[in-house]
Structure formats: structure tokens, C-alpha cells
Design a protein around this motif. Sequence first.
Motif, PDB file in Angstrom:
ATOM      1  N   LEU A 100      23.479  -0.208  33.633  1.00  0.00           N
ATOM      2  CA  LEU A 100      22.971  -1.491  34.267  1.00  0.00           C
ATOM      3  C   LEU A 100      23.842  -2.419  34.579  1.00  0.00           C
ATOM      4  N   GLY A 101      24.322  -2.811  33.444  1.00  0.00           N
ATOM      5  CA  GLY A 101      25.511  -3.985  33.535  1.00  0.00           C
ATOM      6  C   GLY A 101      26.758  -3.817  34.626  1.00  0.00           C
ATOM      7  N   LEU A 102      27.265  -2.432  34.554  1.00  0.00           N
ATOM      8  CA  LEU A 102      28.156  -2.137  35.520  1.00  0.00           C
ATOM      9  C   LEU A 102      27.575  -2.251  36.919  1.00  0.00           C
ATOM     10  N   LEU A 103      26.635  -1.595  37.096  1.00  0.00           N
ATOM     11  CA  LEU A 103      25.992  -1.633  38.600  1.00  0.00           C
ATOM     12  C   LEU A 103      25.797  -3.155  39.149  1.00  0.00           C
ATOM     13  N   HIS A 104      25.278  -3.924  38.081  1.00  0.00           N
ATOM     14  CA  HIS A 104      25.209  -5.134  38.611  1.00  0.00           C
ATOM     15  C   HIS A 104      26.460  -5.907  39.031  1.00  0.00           C
ATOM     16  N   GLU A 105      27.784  -5.799  38.253  1.00  0.00           N
ATOM     17  CA  GLU A 105      28.818  -6.031  38.614  1.00  0.00           C
ATOM     18  C   GLU A 105      29.491  -5.606  39.924  1.00  0.00           C
ATOM     19  N   LEU A 106      28.917  -4.363  40.053  1.00  0.00           N
ATOM     20  CA  LEU A 106      29.407  -3.755  41.315  1.00  0.00           C
ATOM     21  C   LEU A 106      28.763  -4.465  42.731  1.00  0.00           C
ATOM     22  N   VAL A 107      27.238  -4.846  42.345  1.00  0.00           N
ATOM     23  CA  VAL A 107      26.350  -5.293  43.393  1.00  0.00           C
ATOM     24  C   VAL A 107      26.041  -6.768  42.879  1.00  0.00           C
ATOM     25  N   PRO A 108      26.999  -7.574  42.683  1.00  0.00           N
ATOM     26  CA  PRO A 108      26.466  -8.849  42.066  1.00  0.00           C
ATOM     27  C   PRO A 108      25.251  -9.604  42.662  1.00  0.00           C
ATOM     28  N   LYS A 109      25.002  -9.462  44.187  1.00  0.00           N
ATOM     29  CA  LYS A 109      24.081 -10.064  44.756  1.00  0.00           C
ATOM     30  C   LYS A 109      22.613  -9.387  44.413  1.00  0.00           C
ATOM     31  N   ALA A 110      22.723  -8.309  43.757  1.00  0.00           N
ATOM     32  CA  ALA A 110      21.343  -7.483  43.710  1.00  0.00           C
ATOM     33  C   ALA A 110      20.356  -8.070  42.793  1.00  0.00           C
ATOM     34  N   VAL A 111      19.085  -8.425  43.224  1.00  0.00           N
ATOM     35  CA  VAL A 111      18.105  -8.938  42.288  1.00  0.00           C
ATOM     36  C   VAL A 111      17.207  -7.840  42.020  1.00  0.00           C
ATOM     37  N   ARG A 112      16.683  -6.985  42.813  1.00  0.00           N
ATOM     38  CA  ARG A 112      15.697  -6.093  42.790  1.00  0.00           C
ATOM     39  C   ARG A 112      16.542  -4.520  42.677  1.00  0.00           C
ATOM     40  N   VAL A 113      16.075  -3.793  41.564  1.00  0.00           N
ATOM     41  CA  VAL A 113      16.724  -2.508  41.160  1.00  0.00           C
ATOM     42  C   VAL A 113      15.635  -1.629  41.208  1.00  0.00           C
ATOM     43  N   ALA A 114      15.691  -0.551  41.878  1.00  0.00           N
ATOM     44  CA  ALA A 114      14.660   0.777  41.800  1.00  0.00           C
ATOM     45  C   ALA A 114      14.892   1.399  40.452  1.00  0.00           C
ATOM     46  N   LEU A 115      14.164   1.915  39.459  1.00  0.00           N
ATOM     47  CA  LEU A 115      14.345   2.948  38.465  1.00  0.00           C
ATOM     48  C   LEU A 115      13.670   3.941  38.806  1.00  0.00           C
ATOM     49  N   LEU A 116      14.393   5.163  39.205  1.00  0.00           N
ATOM     50  CA  LEU A 116      13.847   6.615  39.477  1.00  0.00           C
ATOM     51  C   LEU A 116      13.910   7.316  38.189  1.00  0.00           C
ATOM     52  N   VAL A 117      12.628   7.658  37.830  1.00  0.00           N
ATOM     53  CA  VAL A 117      12.393   8.576  36.594  1.00  0.00           C
ATOM     54  C   VAL A 117      11.611   9.908  37.270  1.00  0.00           C
ATOM     55  N   ASN A 118      11.782  10.904  36.279  1.00  0.00           N
ATOM     56  CA  ASN A 118      11.191  12.386  36.430  1.00  0.00           C
ATOM     57  C   ASN A 118      10.014  12.177  35.535  1.00  0.00           C
ATOM     58  N   PRO A 119       8.841  12.221  35.869  1.00  0.00           N
ATOM     59  CA  PRO A 119       7.740  11.957  34.848  1.00  0.00           C
ATOM     60  C   PRO A 119       7.391  13.469  34.047  1.00  0.00           C
ATOM     61  N   THR A 120       7.838  14.541  34.438  1.00  0.00           N
ATOM     62  CA  THR A 120       7.863  15.913  33.739  1.00  0.00           C
ATOM     63  C   THR A 120       9.063  15.700  32.534  1.00  0.00           C
ATOM     64  N   ASN A 121       9.834  14.930  32.717  1.00  0.00           N
ATOM     65  CA  ASN A 121      10.849  15.062  31.451  1.00  0.00           C
ATOM     66  C   ASN A 121      10.521  13.606  30.488  1.00  0.00           C
ATOM     67  N   ALA A 122       9.406  14.005  29.735  1.00  0.00           N
ATOM     68  CA  ALA A 122       8.627  12.900  29.080  1.00  0.00           C
ATOM     69  C   ALA A 122       9.745  12.280  28.150  1.00  0.00           C
ATOM     70  N   ALA A 123      10.703  12.910  27.424  1.00  0.00           N
ATOM     71  CA  ALA A 123      11.513  12.410  26.564  1.00  0.00           C
ATOM     72  C   ALA A 123      12.475  11.287  27.228  1.00  0.00           C
ATOM     73  N   SER A 124      13.372  11.596  28.018  1.00  0.00           N
ATOM     74  CA  SER A 124      14.127  11.066  28.761  1.00  0.00           C
ATOM     75  C   SER A 124      13.635   9.812  29.567  1.00  0.00           C
ATOM     76  N   THR A 125      12.403  10.060  30.119  1.00  0.00           N
ATOM     77  CA  THR A 125      11.830   8.944  30.881  1.00  0.00           C
ATOM     78  C   THR A 125      10.988   7.899  30.000  1.00  0.00           C
ATOM     79  N   GLY A 126      10.504   8.495  28.673  1.00  0.00           N
ATOM     80  CA  GLY A 126      10.023   7.361  27.747  1.00  0.00           C
ATOM     81  C   GLY A 126      11.087   6.361  27.336  1.00  0.00           C
ATOM     82  N   SER A 127      12.426   6.961  26.960  1.00  0.00           N
ATOM     83  CA  SER A 127      13.388   6.169  26.509  1.00  0.00           C
ATOM     84  C   SER A 127      13.784   5.187  27.753  1.00  0.00           C
TER      85      SER A 127
END
Length: 327
Positions: free
Chosen positions: A152-179
Motif C-alpha cells: 500500500l505504501g509503494l502504491l501511494h508513492e507511485l500515485v502520491p495524489k491518491a486519497v481514496r483507494v478501493a480495496l477489492l476482496v473475494n468474500p469466498t476466500n475467508a482467510a485471505s479476505t479476513g486478514s
Amino acid sequence: MTRREIIALLGGAAATWPLATRAQQAAMPVVGFVSSRSLDGSARHAAAFAKGLSESGFIEGQNAVVEYHWLGGQNDRLPALMADLVRRRVAVIATVGDPSTLAAKAATTTIPIAFGFSGDPVGHGLVASLARPGGNATGINFFTSEVLAKRLGLLHELVPKAVRVALLVNPTNAASTGSTLRDVPEAARAIGLQIQVLNASTSREIEAAFATIAHDRVDALFVSPDGFFIARRVQFATLATHYRIPAAYATREVVEIGGLMSYGTDLLDMYRQVGVYTGRILKGANPANLPVVQSTKFEFVINMQTARALGLEVPLHLQQLADEVIE
């Protein structure tokens, strides 16, 4: 010797060769390998697993048989597949990905499991502790909150003007999505970013998520690690280009076909390590006494052509930090 005797001799030998081959294979230990990833692009990962096996003294086809199962995110196939492996009493079940690992653990408490797992192995009941697993499962833990925060920090450095970031998760993958849902918003607050969570578990839902990102004028996209998302990497790269959305991924495959950037575990090394542990178990090691190893190799990849198309100026220090810059 007559012609008829020669033909009879050759025919008998030809009939015994397949029987001998089958008998030899039947005597070899069978490894049931199950990955949440897709068959497309799996050759290098299978080769890395085989390399790890060979480091422990096992060569496919010579003294071990490996049955590969690549699910492409179709996790509904897991219960029947694991039941079949347990019924046939394979020597080891090797898994890569959270859904396949959890399914293996749910299916058996006796057949050894060598896993590559991104979540918390203790929290999900796979092992009693990292140092002494204590059951029938052990392996490689390749995902930590620090990795998410770093990406996330690297993405912010690449797009320094970004304020709002979409977080896309797969709800059927409970373990990864929970973390991911626990760690990413916390990391975002620390660097002044706002997170908008979106869910997708089908190709249509991925399309809908990108349409929402464009409609809501979100500045960037952070894609959760997931086997189904990797299987749909062409769709991700195409939609991100169409909507001109800077996106960060967990693995390099998307970046190789036009994604902006990735940061995460070196997957080839992780597959190799799972192969090493599988081989050690085949040699007689008890999973209960093999400590869970945490990945130490990570890779940062940037696609410069995509960055230019998005109008992004990639800082020199990021180019120097990257393990690979794709021109």
C-alpha cells in the motif's frame, strides 16, 4: 528361432513393459498437489515445486508421483477433491493457497499436509504454534500484515495524489479476505488514505467493481491476494487500462501483461519451499515437529509502459528499489 517364436517373444515382452511400469509407479509415494491458482501459467510454479522435491531427494517419475490439481479459484471443487485424495491415502497432500489448505486440514487429521498459507496458521487452527505445529500440517507462511502495508505504501508513492483507494476482496476466500480487511485499513490510516471496500467472486462482479471505482472517482485500486483474481489477471489488466485506474497486485503475473505494480512474496521460491517440506515428510519427517517457515523473499515489479500511459512519473528511487522494471 522361428519367426513365430520371435513374434511371440516380442509380444510377451511388450505386454510386460506396461505392467512393470505400472508396478513401479504403484510402489512410489503419491503426492496430491492442490493449488488455488489456474492451470494457465502454472508450468513455472510446478517446476519450482519439483525443484524443491528434488532438493530433498525425490524426482517425479523416478521415486515419487505428483498429481497436480490447479483449481483456478473454483473452490467449490475442493471438498470432493480432498475426499478423493484421503480415500486413496496419498502419502502427502501439498497445498498452495488458503482455501485448499483449509480444505485439506478439514478433510484429514492423519495424512501429512505441506502447505503454503497466506493467513495466520495458528489463528486458523492449522498448527498449534509456528515453532511446534503439533499436528499433521506444516509448511510456509507467505503473507504478513507488513507485506500488505508495504504494498500500500509503494502504491501511494507511485500515485502520491491518491486519497481514496478501493480495496477489492473475494468474500469466498475467508482467510485471505479476513486478514486483508483487518490490516489494510489500519495501514491506510497511518498514511492518510481512505479505503472503500468492494467484493467480487465472479467475472461479472469484477466488471461491476471497476465500474463502481470509475463512477465514484476512486484514485487507485488495491487488489487482495486471491487465486481467482490471479486466474482473471487478463480481465484485471484490461479493465484497469480501460478505466485508467492505477492498481497494485500481490503477484507479478498481472504486471507482466500490463498491470501497474506488484509487491509480495516471491512465489516461485515459496513453491520450492513447499516442495522441500513435502520431500522431507516423504523421507519420514513428522509434520508435528517441522516448524512453519515464514517467507523471506519478496519482489517488487513495476510496469513503466503502464505508468507512462497513466501519466505517472515513477520516482528514481522506486525504479532502483524494484526487483524488475518492465519497459
